[in-house]
Design a protein around this motif. Sequence first.
Motif, mmCIF file in Angstrom:
data_model
loop_
_atom_site.group_PDB
_atom_site.id
_atom_site.type_symbol
_atom_site.label_atom_id
_atom_site.label_comp_id
_atom_site.label_asym_id
_atom_site.label_seq_id
_atom_site.Cartn_x
_atom_site.Cartn_y
_atom_site.Cartn_z
ATOM 1 N N MET A 1 0.846 -1.199 0.000
ATOM 2 C CA MET A 1 0.000 0.000 0.000
ATOM 3 C C MET A 1 0.875 1.241 0.000
ATOM 4 O O MET A 1 1.978 1.233 0.534
ATOM 5 C CB MET A 1 -0.899 0.021 1.231
ATOM 6 N N THR A 2 0.380 2.283 -0.604
ATOM 7 C CA THR A 2 1.065 3.570 -0.564
ATOM 8 C C THR A 2 0.308 4.505 0.373
ATOM 9 O O THR A 2 -0.927 4.443 0.463
ATOM 10 C CB THR A 2 1.148 4.209 -1.966
ATOM 11 N N PHE A 3 1.073 5.348 1.071
ATOM 12 C CA PHE A 3 0.470 6.322 1.978
ATOM 13 C C PHE A 3 1.015 7.715 1.673
ATOM 14 O O PHE A 3 2.150 7.858 1.183
ATOM 15 C CB PHE A 3 0.761 5.957 3.431
ATOM 16 N N SER A 4 0.222 8.713 1.965
ATOM 17 C CA SER A 4 0.595 10.107 1.734
ATOM 18 C C SER A 4 1.250 10.684 2.987
ATOM 19 O O SER A 4 0.726 10.525 4.094
ATOM 20 C CB SER A 4 -0.653 10.927 1.361
ATOM 21 N N ILE A 5 2.379 11.350 2.788
ATOM 22 C CA ILE A 5 3.096 12.013 3.879
ATOM 23 C C ILE A 5 3.026 13.514 3.645
ATOM 24 O O ILE A 5 3.395 14.004 2.568
ATOM 25 C CB ILE A 5 4.571 11.578 3.949
ATOM 26 N N THR A 6 2.553 14.252 4.630
ATOM 27 C CA THR A 6 2.506 15.711 4.566
ATOM 28 C C THR A 6 3.473 16.279 5.589
ATOM 29 O O THR A 6 3.483 15.849 6.747
ATOM 30 C CB THR A 6 1.086 16.238 4.856
ATOM 31 N N VAL A 7 4.298 17.228 5.151
ATOM 32 C CA VAL A 7 5.287 17.845 6.035
ATOM 33 C C VAL A 7 4.863 19.279 6.333
ATOM 34 O O VAL A 7 4.705 20.087 5.414
ATOM 35 C CB VAL A 7 6.696 17.837 5.394
ATOM 36 N N THR A 8 4.647 19.575 7.618
ATOM 37 C CA THR A 8 4.336 20.938 8.015
ATOM 38 C C THR A 8 5.580 21.553 8.667
ATOM 39 O O THR A 8 6.397 20.827 9.238
ATOM 40 C CB THR A 8 3.163 20.960 9.021
ATOM 41 N N PRO A 9 5.761 22.870 8.601
ATOM 42 C CA PRO A 9 4.834 23.867 8.044
ATOM 43 C C PRO A 9 4.995 24.121 6.543
ATOM 44 O O PRO A 9 4.316 24.961 5.981
ATOM 45 C CB PRO A 9 5.207 25.123 8.833
ATOM 46 N N SER A 10 5.897 23.385 5.861
ATOM 47 C CA SER A 10 6.155 23.682 4.446
ATOM 48 C C SER A 10 4.984 23.297 3.552
ATOM 49 O O SER A 10 4.800 23.868 2.475
ATOM 50 C CB SER A 10 7.415 22.949 3.972
ATOM 51 N N GLY A 11 4.196 22.282 3.982
ATOM 52 C CA GLY A 11 3.074 21.844 3.163
ATOM 53 C C GLY A 11 3.452 20.864 2.064
ATOM 54 O O GLY A 11 2.596 20.449 1.276
ATOM 55 N N ARG A 12 4.731 20.466 1.977
ATOM 56 C CA ARG A 12 5.153 19.516 0.947
ATOM 57 C C ARG A 12 4.521 18.146 1.201
ATOM 58 O O ARG A 12 4.341 17.734 2.343
ATOM 59 C CB ARG A 12 6.678 19.382 0.934
ATOM 60 N N GLN A 13 4.229 17.439 0.129
ATOM 61 C CA GLN A 13 3.619 16.118 0.227
ATOM 62 C C GLN A 13 4.364 15.133 -0.667
ATOM 63 O O GLN A 13 4.886 15.505 -1.719
ATOM 64 C CB GLN A 13 2.144 16.167 -0.184
ATOM 65 N N PHE A 14 4.393 13.874 -0.236
ATOM 66 C CA PHE A 14 4.958 12.808 -1.054
ATOM 67 C C PHE A 14 4.342 11.491 -0.611
ATOM 68 O O PHE A 14 3.653 11.429 0.413
ATOM 69 C CB PHE A 14 6.492 12.776 -0.948
ATOM 70 N N ASN A 15 4.590 10.436 -1.368
ATOM 71 C CA ASN A 15 4.012 9.129 -1.074
ATOM 72 C C ASN A 15 5.086 8.120 -0.709
ATOM 73 O O ASN A 15 6.206 8.179 -1.223
ATOM 74 C CB ASN A 15 3.221 8.608 -2.278
ATOM 75 N N THR A 16 4.749 7.194 0.167
ATOM 76 C CA THR A 16 5.646 6.090 0.487
ATOM 77 C C THR A 16 5.157 4.819 -0.192
ATOM 78 O O THR A 16 3.948 4.598 -0.326
ATOM 79 C CB THR A 16 5.717 5.832 2.002
#
Length: 345
Positions: free
Chosen positions: A1-16
């Motif tokens: 399965m892939t999951f979404s990672i959100t990094v705050t406070p930058s708001g960048r997103q990526f998937n694992t």
Amino acid sequence: MTFSITVTPSGRQFNTEDGETILAAGIRQGIGLPYGCKDGACGSCKCKLVSGVVKHGPHQEKALSAQEETNGFVLTCCGVAQSDVTLESRQVAEEGAFPIKKMPVRVSGMEKASSDVMLVQLQLPAADTFQYHAGQYVEFLLRDGDRRSYSMANAPHTQAQKPSLELHIRHMPGGKFTDHVFGAMKEKDILRVEGPYGGFFLRKDNEKPIIFLASGTGFAPIKAIIDHMQHEGIDRPATIYWGGRRPADLYQAAWIDEKLAAMPKLSYVPVISDALPEDQWTGRTGFVHLAVLEDHPDLSGHEVYACGAPIVVESAQNDFTAKAGLPAEAFFADAFTSAADKAGE
């Protein structure tokens, strides 16, 4: 399965991807998260879990304690997302960070700078451009799958004249790689490296004075940053504190003298911890990070870039923030975690 990672406070997103650590996924997709050893030993990648579930692989207590994990902290280098995750973490690279490459390199020079430090020059492929930030590192890819990390000691602009890397390698007796460097390795040998890695590079968004703190060969990435500052005309006030056991450990004093003459706002404080009478040492003594505190009891208006043995980096971070008012976000570090450290020895 892939999951979404959100990094705050930058708001960048990526998937694992399935089973992929958060850090590995971020690196693969050009997301600059802080990290050091990538093996659960140093704690540089520790950050706050805002939401979601993360399962940790093996790691050391000093990097992430059970209490810290209970309090909602994670290590991205050995943490695998079990759901969509939101993290609170400093962004250390802009979108479009330099690509990570695997490359063959040729040993083009070897020079003993002291009894246990070798300056190694590596020739890069002429047809391929290698880009990095001053302060970053590469990893040697060993035949058995192991890796060894070393910071570039030359600034990126030097690639224009000669595509090569300068590394400072300290001999760790019994060390698989450094025994080879100080034994069988010779000029023209071919090795493989991968990089660039790391979030240890100069931040250019302010004019605060800088403290550079180095122990031993932790001087290498700081050398690259200083050379980069000179090349770019960055004239922020900066002081190098370089610590060693004996004076010979401060193996590039002549290079520093050249920079002091060329950069009026640069100063240098060498610190020796175990001087012997025959050394005839008349300079500062003791622990190098304590010399910083003696000279700068208030660090609230500074940035600190520290590189060297984990104990030096950890002590500096703890004392500078607790005793001298250094903001936590103004401390940038790269701990030299050896294979023994990673094994918990």
